[in-house]
Write an enzyme that holds these catalytic residues in place. Sequence first.
Site: not given
Length: 416
Positions: A23-24, A95, A167, A169, A303, A330, A334, A376
Amino acid sequence: MSARTLGRARGPLKGSVSVPGDKSVGHRALLLGTLAEGTLSVRGLSAGQDVASTRRCLEAMGARFEDAPGHLRVLGVGLRGLKAPKAPLDCANSGTTMRLLMGVLSGQDFPATLAGDESLSRRPMERVAAPLRLMGSSIATTDGKPPVRVAGGTPLKGIRYALPVASAQVKSAVLLAGLYAQGETAVEDPFGTRDHTERMLAFLGHPGPLRSDKALTVPGDPSSAAFFAAAAALVPGSRLTLTRVLLNEGRLGFFTALKEMGARVSWERGGVHARETVGDVVVEHGPLKPLRLAASRVPGLVDEVPLLAVLCAFAEGESRLEGLAELRHKESDRLEGTAASLRALGAEARVEGEALVVVGPARWRGGRVETRGDHRIAMAFAVAALGGAGPVELSDAACAAVSYPSFFSDLEAAGA
């Protein structure tokens, strides 16, 4: 929502599994391919909903994609080629989409609003907005959360920024805004977060002009491969080969931890493609030992923590996973969600501050897991069922499609 009940695996898991593209890497291929000049041919792109959100938002700003047999062509519009969207950009549950676009939109000359679903609308965005404001962006959150409004049209200046939280992101948003800034932009990352943005930028020619006249095959997502690795570790007699997996050093944390716990795990690097290392991972069943996980290791497997906690419940003794505060931000909380799900099935688990303590082996009794719409959580407790915790009813199994639409059919194909 779609409930689903799973039981113990029918027998040992054998053979090879090819998991969806990472995904990243997929998000960044679409985004940076769009901002480059030329055409990027992408194979192996994840069919999950998160990556689709990035494509949809880019298309709303004039980006062009062509679906071709076996691959996707990203027709770059250049750094200044995006257009003002006619409506708020819907990031759905992603996100990554929202946070990376905050950086890109800070460099545009038009305003835009980023919105998301109920889950995304609870997630923190000030951590991204704050450094972007230091660069000159006019950006507003809603009580620190989405929707996010980026005014555009303000000149940006380069900054040197030290990440206050682990992070990738946040780091990526600052680096992407830096493409539009006057002067140098640098991010100090003491946590060692994922570096896929830096690698994709280099692949496309940065620090020079971004050029995308090349081909990219997205390697398999190690976070998706982790579920099959865990299942093989739990089910006696299993041996699975996970093919063409991304082996970026920042993404090997789960496989290293699994090996420490007693499973037989090995990986062989098969080469480097688009600045990323790719190879096969082989996992065989082994009796599991408890794990002590230091906070410094969490960025490399953040994750996979729910899955790791499931494995700890099968080990004999007390496991302690430290430094898990980020899990509260998340798709769901989680940290609490993982502990509650373990207890619902008969395991002993408790949250102590930012740590999760799991005592095994659990006295499994089966039960219902509230997935909280979190992919997840759903996939981690599907694996728990295979190992003998079940029967386990997942309140919403369909949420796995956020990252892995074919997860349950791939499990069955592997012998689950």
